[in-house]
Enzyme design. Structure first.
Site, PDB file in Angstrom:
ATOM      1  N   TYR A   1      -9.067  -9.967   3.151  1.00 25.83           N
ATOM      2  CA  TYR A   1     -10.291  -9.243   3.535  1.00 25.83           C
ATOM      3  C   TYR A   1     -11.115  -8.807   2.335  1.00 25.83           C
ATOM      4  O   TYR A   1     -12.272  -8.405   2.470  1.00 25.83           O
ATOM      5  CB  TYR A   1      -9.981  -8.037   4.445  1.00 25.83           C
ATOM      6  CG  TYR A   1      -9.035  -7.015   3.871  1.00 25.83           C
ATOM      7  CD1 TYR A   1      -9.430  -6.159   2.850  1.00 25.83           C
ATOM      8  CD2 TYR A   1      -7.736  -6.902   4.341  1.00 25.83           C
ATOM      9  CE1 TYR A   1      -8.559  -5.228   2.312  1.00 25.83           C
ATOM     10  CE2 TYR A   1      -6.854  -5.974   3.820  1.00 25.83           C
ATOM     11  CZ  TYR A   1      -7.273  -5.143   2.798  1.00 25.83           C
ATOM     12  OH  TYR A   1      -6.415  -4.230   2.263  1.00 25.83           O
ATOM     13  N   GLU A   2     -10.528  -8.862   1.130  1.00 19.33           N
ATOM     14  CA  GLU A   2     -11.299  -8.528  -0.064  1.00 19.33           C
ATOM     15  C   GLU A   2     -12.236  -9.681  -0.457  1.00 19.33           C
ATOM     16  O   GLU A   2     -13.024  -9.542  -1.392  1.00 19.33           O
ATOM     17  CB  GLU A   2     -10.344  -8.201  -1.228  1.00 19.33           C
ATOM     18  CG  GLU A   2      -9.549  -6.926  -0.982  1.00 19.33           C
ATOM     19  CD  GLU A   2      -8.463  -6.702  -2.021  1.00 19.33           C
ATOM     20  OE1 GLU A   2      -8.797  -6.279  -3.137  1.00 19.33           O
ATOM     21  OE2 GLU A   2      -7.280  -6.954  -1.710  1.00 19.33           O
TER      22      GLU A   2
ATOM     23  N   ALA B   1       2.826  -1.967   3.989  1.00 16.02           N
ATOM     24  CA  ALA B   1       2.565  -0.905   4.957  1.00 16.02           C
ATOM     25  C   ALA B   1       2.205  -1.608   6.256  1.00 16.02           C
ATOM     26  O   ALA B   1       1.483  -2.600   6.245  1.00 16.02           O
ATOM     27  CB  ALA B   1       1.383  -0.060   4.483  1.00 16.02           C
TER      28      ALA B   1
ATOM     29  N   MET C   1      -1.772  -6.495   7.335  1.00 14.89           N
ATOM     30  CA  MET C   1      -2.826  -7.374   6.811  1.00 14.89           C
ATOM     31  C   MET C   1      -2.398  -8.144   5.560  1.00 14.89           C
ATOM     32  O   MET C   1      -3.241  -8.577   4.774  1.00 14.89           O
ATOM     33  CB  MET C   1      -4.081  -6.556   6.505  1.00 14.89           C
ATOM     34  CG  MET C   1      -4.590  -5.750   7.700  1.00 14.89           C
ATOM     35  SD  MET C   1      -5.953  -4.677   7.257  1.00 14.89           S
ATOM     36  CE  MET C   1      -6.021  -3.595   8.690  1.00 14.89           C
ATOM     37  N   SER C   2      -1.095  -8.285   5.373  1.00 17.54           N
ATOM     38  CA  SER C   2      -0.636  -9.009   4.175  1.00 17.54           C
ATOM     39  C   SER C   2       0.578  -9.851   4.531  1.00 17.54           C
ATOM     40  O   SER C   2       0.791 -10.200   5.685  1.00 17.54           O
ATOM     41  CB  SER C   2      -0.269  -7.995   3.079  1.00 17.54           C
ATOM     42  OG  SER C   2       0.848  -7.210   3.480  1.00 17.54           O
TER      43      SER C   2
ATOM     44  N   HIS D   1      -6.985   4.932   6.839  1.00 13.33           N
ATOM     45  CA  HIS D   1      -6.314   4.439   5.633  1.00 13.33           C
ATOM     46  C   HIS D   1      -5.598   5.563   4.876  1.00 13.33           C
ATOM     47  O   HIS D   1      -4.560   5.340   4.260  1.00 13.33           O
ATOM     48  CB  HIS D   1      -7.330   3.739   4.724  1.00 13.33           C
ATOM     49  CG  HIS D   1      -6.729   3.112   3.501  1.00 13.33           C
ATOM     50  ND1 HIS D   1      -5.762   2.122   3.568  1.00 13.33           N
ATOM     51  CD2 HIS D   1      -6.940   3.332   2.177  1.00 13.33           C
ATOM     52  CE1 HIS D   1      -5.413   1.768   2.334  1.00 13.33           C
ATOM     53  NE2 HIS D   1      -6.111   2.485   1.476  1.00 13.33           N
TER      54      HIS D   1
ATOM     55  N   HIS E   1      -5.755  -9.001  -0.864  1.00 13.86           N
ATOM     56  CA  HIS E   1      -5.767  -9.359   0.550  1.00 13.86           C
ATOM     57  C   HIS E   1      -6.949 -10.286   0.832  1.00 13.86           C
ATOM     58  O   HIS E   1      -7.963 -10.245   0.123  1.00 13.86           O
ATOM     59  CB  HIS E   1      -5.938  -8.098   1.409  1.00 13.86           C
ATOM     60  CG  HIS E   1      -4.870  -7.068   1.193  1.00 13.86           C
ATOM     61  ND1 HIS E   1      -4.893  -6.211   0.123  1.00 13.86           N
ATOM     62  CD2 HIS E   1      -3.759  -6.770   1.905  1.00 13.86           C
ATOM     63  CE1 HIS E   1      -3.825  -5.419   0.192  1.00 13.86           C
ATOM     64  NE2 HIS E   1      -3.123  -5.737   1.253  1.00 13.86           N
TER      65      HIS E   1
ATOM     66  N   ASN F   1       2.073   4.122  10.186  1.00 15.76           N
ATOM     67  CA  ASN F   1       1.408   4.715  11.350  1.00 15.76           C
ATOM     68  C   ASN F   1       1.857   3.933  12.568  1.00 15.76           C
ATOM     69  O   ASN F   1       2.249   2.776  12.445  1.00 15.76           O
ATOM     70  CB  ASN F   1      -0.122   4.581  11.201  1.00 15.76           C
ATOM     71  CG  ASN F   1      -0.542   3.137  10.983  1.00 15.76           C
ATOM     72  OD1 ASN F   1      -0.453   2.611   9.859  1.00 15.76           O
ATOM     73  ND2 ASN F   1      -0.951   2.472  12.044  1.00 15.76           N
TER      74      ASN F   1
ATOM     75  N   SER G   1       0.819  -1.216   0.000  1.00 15.95           N
ATOM     76  CA  SER G   1       0.000   0.000   0.000  1.00 15.95           C
ATOM     77  C   SER G   1       0.847   1.258   0.000  1.00 15.95           C
ATOM     78  O   SER G   1       1.705   1.432   0.864  1.00 15.95           O
ATOM     79  CB  SER G   1      -0.876   0.069   1.259  1.00 15.95           C
ATOM     80  OG  SER G   1      -1.689  -1.043   1.350  1.00 15.95           O
TER      81      SER G   1
ATOM     82  N   HIS H   1      -3.556   0.364  -4.371  1.00 12.66           N
ATOM     83  CA  HIS H   1      -3.001  -0.836  -5.000  1.00 12.66           C
ATOM     84  C   HIS H   1      -3.465  -0.831  -6.444  1.00 12.66           C
ATOM     85  O   HIS H   1      -4.632  -1.089  -6.705  1.00 12.66           O
ATOM     86  CB  HIS H   1      -3.558  -2.104  -4.340  1.00 12.66           C
ATOM     87  CG  HIS H   1      -3.162  -2.281  -2.918  1.00 12.66           C
ATOM     88  ND1 HIS H   1      -2.106  -3.057  -2.536  1.00 12.66           N
ATOM     89  CD2 HIS H   1      -3.690  -1.779  -1.785  1.00 12.66           C
ATOM     90  CE1 HIS H   1      -1.996  -3.027  -1.214  1.00 12.66           C
ATOM     91  NE2 HIS H   1      -2.939  -2.261  -0.740  1.00 12.66           N
TER      92      HIS H   1
HETATM   93  N1  HPA Z   1      -2.629  -2.320  11.398  1.00 16.12           N
HETATM   94  C1  HPA Z   1      -2.788  -3.258  10.442  1.00 16.12           C
HETATM   95  N2  HPA Z   1      -2.408  -3.089   9.194  1.00 16.12           N
HETATM   96  C2  HPA Z   1      -1.828  -1.919   8.872  1.00 16.12           C
HETATM   97  C3  HPA Z   1      -1.636  -0.899   9.815  1.00 16.12           C
HETATM   98  C4  HPA Z   1      -2.059  -1.120  11.148  1.00 16.12           C
HETATM   99  O1  HPA Z   1      -1.916  -0.259  12.038  1.00 16.12           O
HETATM  100  N3  HPA Z   1      -1.035   0.132   9.158  1.00 16.12           N
HETATM  101  C5  HPA Z   1      -0.868  -0.261   7.862  1.00 16.12           C
HETATM  102  N4  HPA Z   1      -1.351  -1.507   7.687  1.00 16.12           N
END
Ligand code: HPA
Length: 289
Positions: free
Chosen positions: A90-91, A118, A216-217, A252, A88, A240, A35, A66
């Site tokens: 979750y999609e 990310a 998440m990947s 996001h 991902h 973050n 991402s 993406h």
């Molecule tokens: N949590 C999960 N996935 C992420 C985060 C997060 O804080 N930041 C970027 N992808």
């Protein structure tokens, strides 16, 4: 997929070969860009761009940030295959679908994959925008892409994950970071299914478990890469700080914006790592002859 993953990946590979110039060198290094980190693919020279939707059996990316195409070209004369975007769980994709592109990259001849993402920073020593080399991972996605009968043509039923992230490649990453003047520590990535960001209690629990990063990947892709004996380098961008580390909500947009301002550091690091991997592959191949 009623067809075997092996055959489906071979079909996708054959299709991709039809799009490449006949004299193209096959990429031995593949990258998956996470991402906000897709801009690196724009640096490729003589790029052949293939939207995921054109490739047989490929899943389609649906998330903002993406773009969803395979780009094959050169970086400073080194042939690479770059996934600009990924899908991902979750999609709505199964773990087998999420990892299908890794099967195809392997079928194309890649013996090294650089997986990027990310991630949220759990380690309080990290700061937003920091790049981190993955030393290991924890799979808390709740699923595994190798569930079901094992296809011996792809890999072993039971295989070692004690060095999932290659020490040799991590060494290259550190040398490259030093060369370009970046502080790049190592950390453990914990993979969750998402799509919601974590609760502060989850992040505290993950820290106790030994995680430095959450995302998440990646973990399923790395499992599949190791199944195929592909060497892996993982790089996270701390977009973050994870939930509850700072007293502020997550979103996001922040993930994408951080990727945007880190992209130059990220590109310089990758561009410094690639020649090291390439030279290593060439001298290893020579030693095998
Ligand atoms: N949590 C999960 N996935 C992420 C985060 C997060 O804080 N930041 C970027 N992808």
């Amino acid at each position: 997929m009623t067809m075997s993953i092996f055959n489906a990946a071979a079909e996708a590979r054959d299709f991709i070969f039809t799009r490449l110039p006949a004299d193209a060198t096959r990429p031995r290094i593949a990258l998956i860009l996470g991402s906000g980190l897709g801009a690196f693919a724009d640096r490729l020279t003589s790029p052949v761009m293939i939207p995921f939707k054109d490739i047989p059996h490929f899943p389609q990316a649906t998330v903002e940030g993406h773009s969803g195409r395979l780009v094959i070209g050169d970086i400073d004369g080194i042939p690479v295959a770059v996934m600009q975007g990924r899908v991902h769980g979750y999609e709505g994709y199964s773990p087998q679908q999420v990892t299908f592109p890794v099967r195809v990259l392997g079928a194309l001849g890649s013996s090294t994959i650089i997986v990027t993402n990310a991630a949220g920073g759990i380690n309080k020593g990290y700061r937003q925008g920091q790049l981190v080399v993955l030393s290991d991972h924890i799979n808390l996605t709740g699923s595994n892409p190798l569930t079901g009968p094992n296809d011996e043509r792809l890999g072993l039923r039971f295989f070692d994950m004690s060095e999932a992230y290659s020490k040799r490649l991590r060494g290259y990453a550190h040398a490259a970071a030093q060369r370009v003047g970046l502080d790049v520590p190592e950390g453990v990535y914990l993979g969750v299914s998402g799509p919601n960001f974590e609760t502060p209690a989850e992040i505290r629990a993950f820290r106790t478990m030994g995680a430095d990063l959450v995302g998440m990947s990646t973990v399923q892709e790395v499992i599949v890469a190791r199944h195929m004996r592909i060497e892996v380098l993982g790089i996270s961008c701390v977009t973050n700080m994870a939930a509850g580390v700072l007293d502020q909500p997550l979103n996001h947009e922040e993930v994408i914006e951080t990727g945007e301002w880190v992209k130059d550091d990220f590109s310089r690091l990758l561009a410094a790592i690639l020649p090291m991997i390439h030279t290593g592959q060439v001298s290893r191949a020579a030693a095998e002859d």
